[in-house]
Design a protein around this motif. Structure first.
Motif, PDB file in Angstrom:
ATOM      1  N   ILE A 152     -53.388 -45.755 -68.935  1.00 33.16           N
ATOM      2  CA  ILE A 152     -52.370 -45.120 -68.113  1.00 33.16           C
ATOM      3  C   ILE A 152     -52.022 -45.950 -66.871  1.00 33.16           C
ATOM      4  O   ILE A 152     -51.219 -45.542 -66.035  1.00 33.16           O
ATOM      5  CB  ILE A 152     -52.827 -43.678 -67.758  1.00 33.16           C
ATOM      6  CG1 ILE A 152     -51.646 -42.774 -67.471  1.00 33.16           C
ATOM      7  CG2 ILE A 152     -53.869 -43.632 -66.679  1.00 33.16           C
ATOM      8  CD1 ILE A 152     -50.861 -42.406 -68.679  1.00 33.16           C
ATOM      9  N   GLY A 153     -52.617 -47.145 -66.780  1.00 34.18           N
ATOM     10  CA  GLY A 153     -52.263 -48.033 -65.663  1.00 34.18           C
ATOM     11  C   GLY A 153     -53.049 -47.761 -64.395  1.00 34.18           C
ATOM     12  O   GLY A 153     -52.554 -47.993 -63.294  1.00 34.18           O
ATOM     13  N   LEU A 154     -54.277 -47.251 -64.554  1.00 35.85           N
ATOM     14  CA  LEU A 154     -55.111 -46.983 -63.378  1.00 35.85           C
ATOM     15  C   LEU A 154     -56.385 -47.829 -63.376  1.00 35.85           C
ATOM     16  O   LEU A 154     -57.319 -47.543 -62.623  1.00 35.85           O
ATOM     17  CB  LEU A 154     -55.482 -45.485 -63.328  1.00 35.85           C
ATOM     18  CG  LEU A 154     -54.333 -44.506 -63.072  1.00 35.85           C
ATOM     19  CD1 LEU A 154     -54.784 -43.066 -63.320  1.00 35.85           C
ATOM     20  CD2 LEU A 154     -53.789 -44.658 -61.652  1.00 35.85           C
ATOM     21  N   ALA A 155     -56.409 -48.849 -64.220  1.00 35.85           N
ATOM     22  CA  ALA A 155     -57.598 -49.714 -64.268  1.00 35.85           C
ATOM     23  C   ALA A 155     -57.823 -50.297 -62.872  1.00 35.85           C
ATOM     24  O   ALA A 155     -56.884 -50.759 -62.236  1.00 35.85           O
ATOM     25  CB  ALA A 155     -57.396 -50.826 -65.285  1.00 35.85           C
ATOM     26  N   GLY A 156     -59.040 -50.222 -62.385  1.00 39.49           N
ATOM     27  CA  GLY A 156     -59.341 -50.769 -61.070  1.00 39.49           C
ATOM     28  C   GLY A 156     -59.157 -49.765 -59.938  1.00 39.49           C
ATOM     29  O   GLY A 156     -59.522 -50.027 -58.802  1.00 39.49           O
ATOM     30  N   ASP A 157     -58.582 -48.594 -60.245  1.00 45.54           N
ATOM     31  CA  ASP A 157     -58.336 -47.589 -59.200  1.00 45.54           C
ATOM     32  C   ASP A 157     -59.379 -46.477 -59.203  1.00 45.54           C
ATOM     33  O   ASP A 157     -59.289 -45.536 -58.404  1.00 45.54           O
ATOM     34  CB  ASP A 157     -56.949 -46.944 -59.395  1.00 45.54           C
ATOM     35  CG  ASP A 157     -55.818 -47.929 -59.199  1.00 45.54           C
ATOM     36  OD1 ASP A 157     -55.993 -48.859 -58.390  1.00 45.54           O
ATOM     37  OD2 ASP A 157     -54.770 -47.774 -59.853  1.00 45.54           O
ATOM     38  N   GLY A 158     -60.352 -46.547 -60.095  1.00 48.94           N
ATOM     39  CA  GLY A 158     -61.294 -45.448 -60.303  1.00 48.94           C
ATOM     40  C   GLY A 158     -61.995 -44.949 -59.058  1.00 48.94           C
ATOM     41  O   GLY A 158     -62.255 -43.752 -58.918  1.00 48.94           O
ATOM     42  N   ASP A 159     -62.320 -45.863 -58.128  1.00 43.86           N
ATOM     43  CA  ASP A 159     -63.091 -45.457 -56.950  1.00 43.86           C
ATOM     44  C   ASP A 159     -62.223 -45.084 -55.751  1.00 43.86           C
ATOM     45  O   ASP A 159     -62.732 -44.723 -54.698  1.00 43.86           O
ATOM     46  CB  ASP A 159     -64.062 -46.585 -56.546  1.00 43.86           C
ATOM     47  CG  ASP A 159     -65.115 -46.804 -57.627  1.00 43.86           C
ATOM     48  OD1 ASP A 159     -65.483 -45.813 -58.277  1.00 43.86           O
ATOM     49  OD2 ASP A 159     -65.530 -47.963 -57.820  1.00 43.86           O
ATOM     50  N   LEU A 160     -60.904 -45.157 -55.924  1.00 45.53           N
ATOM     51  CA  LEU A 160     -60.009 -44.809 -54.804  1.00 45.53           C
ATOM     52  C   LEU A 160     -59.800 -43.303 -54.753  1.00 45.53           C
ATOM     53  O   LEU A 160     -59.739 -42.634 -55.785  1.00 45.53           O
ATOM     54  CB  LEU A 160     -58.648 -45.501 -54.993  1.00 45.53           C
ATOM     55  CG  LEU A 160     -58.664 -47.025 -55.064  1.00 45.53           C
ATOM     56  CD1 LEU A 160     -57.254 -47.553 -55.305  1.00 45.53           C
ATOM     57  CD2 LEU A 160     -59.235 -47.596 -53.763  1.00 45.53           C
ATOM     58  N   LYS A 161     -59.691 -42.770 -53.535  1.00 46.51           N
ATOM     59  CA  LYS A 161     -59.399 -41.339 -53.371  1.00 46.51           C
ATOM     60  C   LYS A 161     -57.971 -41.096 -53.881  1.00 46.51           C
ATOM     61  O   LYS A 161     -57.031 -41.802 -53.489  1.00 46.51           O
ATOM     62  CB  LYS A 161     -59.492 -40.944 -51.903  1.00 46.51           C
ATOM     63  CG  LYS A 161     -60.913 -40.956 -51.351  1.00 46.51           C
ATOM     64  CD  LYS A 161     -61.484 -39.537 -51.336  1.00 46.51           C
ATOM     65  CE  LYS A 161     -62.754 -39.406 -50.532  1.00 46.51           C
ATOM     66  NZ  LYS A 161     -63.888 -40.172 -50.976  1.00 46.51           N
ATOM     67  N   ALA A 162     -57.811 -40.081 -54.734  1.00 46.44           N
ATOM     68  CA  ALA A 162     -56.503 -39.847 -55.360  1.00 46.44           C
ATOM     69  C   ALA A 162     -55.410 -39.627 -54.322  1.00 46.44           C
ATOM     70  O   ALA A 162     -54.270 -40.065 -54.500  1.00 46.44           O
ATOM     71  CB  ALA A 162     -56.588 -38.654 -56.306  1.00 46.44           C
ATOM     72  N   GLY A 163     -55.780 -38.956 -53.208  1.00 48.97           N
ATOM     73  CA  GLY A 163     -54.787 -38.644 -52.184  1.00 48.97           C
ATOM     74  C   GLY A 163     -54.245 -39.858 -51.450  1.00 48.97           C
ATOM     75  O   GLY A 163     -53.227 -39.770 -50.774  1.00 48.97           O
ATOM     76  N   GLU A 199     -40.868 -48.276 -62.463  1.00 48.92           N
ATOM     77  CA  GLU A 199     -41.975 -47.371 -62.787  1.00 48.92           C
ATOM     78  C   GLU A 199     -41.613 -46.465 -63.962  1.00 48.92           C
ATOM     79  O   GLU A 199     -42.438 -46.221 -64.845  1.00 48.92           O
ATOM     80  CB  GLU A 199     -42.322 -46.499 -61.567  1.00 48.92           C
ATOM     81  CG  GLU A 199     -43.098 -47.229 -60.486  1.00 48.92           C
ATOM     82  CD  GLU A 199     -43.309 -46.382 -59.245  1.00 48.92           C
ATOM     83  OE1 GLU A 199     -44.341 -46.558 -58.590  1.00 48.92           O
ATOM     84  OE2 GLU A 199     -42.424 -45.556 -58.920  1.00 48.92           O
ATOM     85  N   SER A 200     -40.383 -45.959 -63.986  1.00 47.15           N
ATOM     86  CA  SER A 200     -40.027 -45.042 -65.075  1.00 47.15           C
ATOM     87  C   SER A 200     -39.901 -45.799 -66.402  1.00 47.15           C
ATOM     88  O   SER A 200     -40.225 -45.257 -67.452  1.00 47.15           O
ATOM     89  CB  SER A 200     -38.788 -44.206 -64.751  1.00 47.15           C
ATOM     90  OG  SER A 200     -37.621 -44.938 -64.870  1.00 47.15           O
ATOM     91  N   VAL A 201     -39.498 -47.062 -66.349  1.00 52.75           N
ATOM     92  CA  VAL A 201     -39.491 -47.869 -67.580  1.00 52.75           C
ATOM     93  C   VAL A 201     -40.931 -48.073 -68.056  1.00 52.75           C
ATOM     94  O   VAL A 201     -41.241 -47.934 -69.240  1.00 52.75           O
ATOM     95  CB  VAL A 201     -38.778 -49.228 -67.348  1.00 52.75           C
ATOM     96  CG1 VAL A 201     -39.020 -50.179 -68.511  1.00 52.75           C
ATOM     97  CG2 VAL A 201     -37.282 -49.014 -67.146  1.00 52.75           C
ATOM     98  N   GLY A 202     -41.835 -48.349 -67.107  1.00 56.57           N
ATOM     99  CA  GLY A 202     -43.255 -48.505 -67.450  1.00 56.57           C
ATOM    100  C   GLY A 202     -43.829 -47.225 -68.047  1.00 56.57           C
ATOM    101  O   GLY A 202     -44.666 -47.254 -68.943  1.00 56.57           O
ATOM    102  N   LEU A 203     -43.329 -46.096 -67.544  1.00 54.07           N
ATOM    103  CA  LEU A 203     -43.816 -44.801 -68.023  1.00 54.07           C
ATOM    104  C   LEU A 203     -43.428 -44.557 -69.485  1.00 54.07           C
ATOM    105  O   LEU A 203     -44.166 -43.916 -70.240  1.00 54.07           O
ATOM    106  CB  LEU A 203     -43.264 -43.679 -67.124  1.00 54.07           C
ATOM    107  CG  LEU A 203     -43.826 -42.289 -67.368  1.00 54.07           C
ATOM    108  CD1 LEU A 203     -45.330 -42.240 -67.112  1.00 54.07           C
ATOM    109  CD2 LEU A 203     -43.112 -41.266 -66.474  1.00 54.07           C
ATOM    110  N   ILE A 204     -42.274 -45.092 -69.878  1.00 49.80           N
ATOM    111  CA  ILE A 204     -41.861 -44.949 -71.284  1.00 49.80           C
ATOM    112  C   ILE A 204     -42.926 -45.592 -72.186  1.00 49.80           C
ATOM    113  O   ILE A 204     -43.380 -44.996 -73.166  1.00 49.80           O
ATOM    114  CB  ILE A 204     -40.482 -45.615 -71.523  1.00 49.80           C
ATOM    115  CG1 ILE A 204     -39.401 -44.846 -70.780  1.00 49.80           C
ATOM    116  CG2 ILE A 204     -40.156 -45.680 -73.029  1.00 49.80           C
ATOM    117  CD1 ILE A 204     -38.048 -45.523 -70.773  1.00 49.80           C
ATOM    118  N   ASP A 205     -43.339 -46.802 -71.815  1.00 50.09           N
ATOM    119  CA  ASP A 205     -44.380 -47.492 -72.603  1.00 50.09           C
ATOM    120  C   ASP A 205     -45.675 -46.692 -72.601  1.00 50.09           C
ATOM    121  O   ASP A 205     -46.354 -46.585 -73.619  1.00 50.09           O
ATOM    122  CB  ASP A 205     -44.651 -48.892 -72.025  1.00 50.09           C
ATOM    123  CG  ASP A 205     -43.472 -49.822 -72.246  1.00 50.09           C
ATOM    124  OD1 ASP A 205     -42.658 -49.542 -73.147  1.00 50.09           O
ATOM    125  OD2 ASP A 205     -43.356 -50.813 -71.497  1.00 50.09           O
TER     126      ASP A 205
END
Ligand SMILES: Nc1ncnc2c1ncn2[C@@H]1O[C@H](COP(=O)(O)OP(=O)(O)OP(=O)(O)O)[C@@H](O)[C@H]1O
Length: 270
Positions: A152-163, A199-205
């Motif tokens: 979903i394109g969140l690799a590397g973001d796991g430890d970041l606070k979602a907010g 971003e919306s084009v990326g979301l289609i993929d």
């Protein structure tokens, strides 16, 4: 360590195999038949029927107030239909709570993002993964949390606070959390809202990759018609609570009633 973090830390990051649990996954079709819902004198949804099967991407469009979100609330158990039936794989969901619907195999995202701001991205996903392990792992294979983040394109973001994440990424956290349930049907309520063109084009993929890798059906609502026309295989059009058209993007694009509803101009849907 708090009770919550102890629980989250205990979650294995592996993929359970339903075949090993001895239960074969059955194909599931979401079937909405003659569903109506009114609020006082307003029919938000009137006699709507549609389906979405595993492996399909189905769009749902319509102008403001058409009844799209109400329909999604009915499918996900937030609202109960006044009339009609909603079923998944032949099993009625009438009267099921949102939690029951999630366990049955329907996961959703919301028009207004609802991530847990103070939890990390990984913890947000783990919350749903816990439910998956308890209630759905014997029914359907999932991916590991790391695989879901990667997809979903969140690799590397796991430890970041979602907010602390930008808007587009918070939307992806919501989608990842829904995916962690390994749903049969994924409901996406305006996933491209607030996203820029790239971003919306990326979301289609991403939506296609979700369908391909999870095998789930996807019902997607959005006002971004370019996005919906490109991502969907079939599109349902609602207007004032009723379904006024249904077909492929090419069929819907030239439908007279649809063109009239969308500002009376062909360019709005082309
Ligand atoms: N809880 C509620 N109480 C009263 N009326 C409601 C409620 N929820 C929705 N409605 C009404 O039902 C109709 C359909 O609303 P709904 O939000 O489902 O439309 P929508 O197609 O999702 O619109 P939008 O694209 O603006 O989100 C509208 O007339 C709305 O005002």
């Amino acid at each position: 360590m708090t009770k919550r973090s102890a629980g989250l830390a205990a979650i294995p990051h592996t993929t359970p195999d339903p075949a090993r649990a001895g239960v074969a996954a059955l194909p599931a079709t979401l079937a909405i038949e003659g569903v109506s819902k009114h609020f006082g004198g307003v029919y938000a949804v009137r006699d709507v029927s549609l389906t979405c099967s595993e492996g399909e991407i189905v769009g749902l469009i319509g102008p403001n107030g058409a009844g799209k979100t109400t329909l999604m609330n009915l499918i996900s158990g937030t609202l109960t239909p006044d009339q009609g039936d909603i079923s998944l794989g032949g099993v009625s969901l009438n009267g099921a709570s949102p939690a029951d619907c999630a366990i049955a195999g329907i996961a959703r995202t919301f028009q207004n993002i609802r991530v847990f701001h103070r939890l990390t991205v990984r913890q947000n996903i783990e919350v749903a993964y816990t439910t998956y392990l308890r209630h759905r792992a014997h029914k359907r294979a999932s991916r590991s949390i790391e695989e879901i983040m990667e997809l979903i394109g969140l690799a590397g973001d796991g430890d970041l606070k979602a907010g602390t994440l930008p808007y587009g990424k918070q939307r992806r956290v919501e989608i990842a959390r829904a995916l962690a349930l390994a749903p049969d049907i994924l409901l996406l309520d305006e996933p491209a809202a607030g996203m820029n063109e790239a971003e919306s084009v990326g979301l289609i993929d991403s939506v296609r990759a979700i369908r391909d890798q999870f095998g789930c059906g996807v019902v997607v609502i959005d006002h971004d018609l370019k996005f919906i026309m490109r991502v969907s295989e079939r599109i349902n059009v609602m207007h004032m609570g009723e379904l006024i058209a249904s077909g492929t993007p090419d069929e819907v694009r030239v439908n007279k009633e649809v063109i009239e509803v969308y500002l009376g101009t062909k360019s709005a849907v082309s």
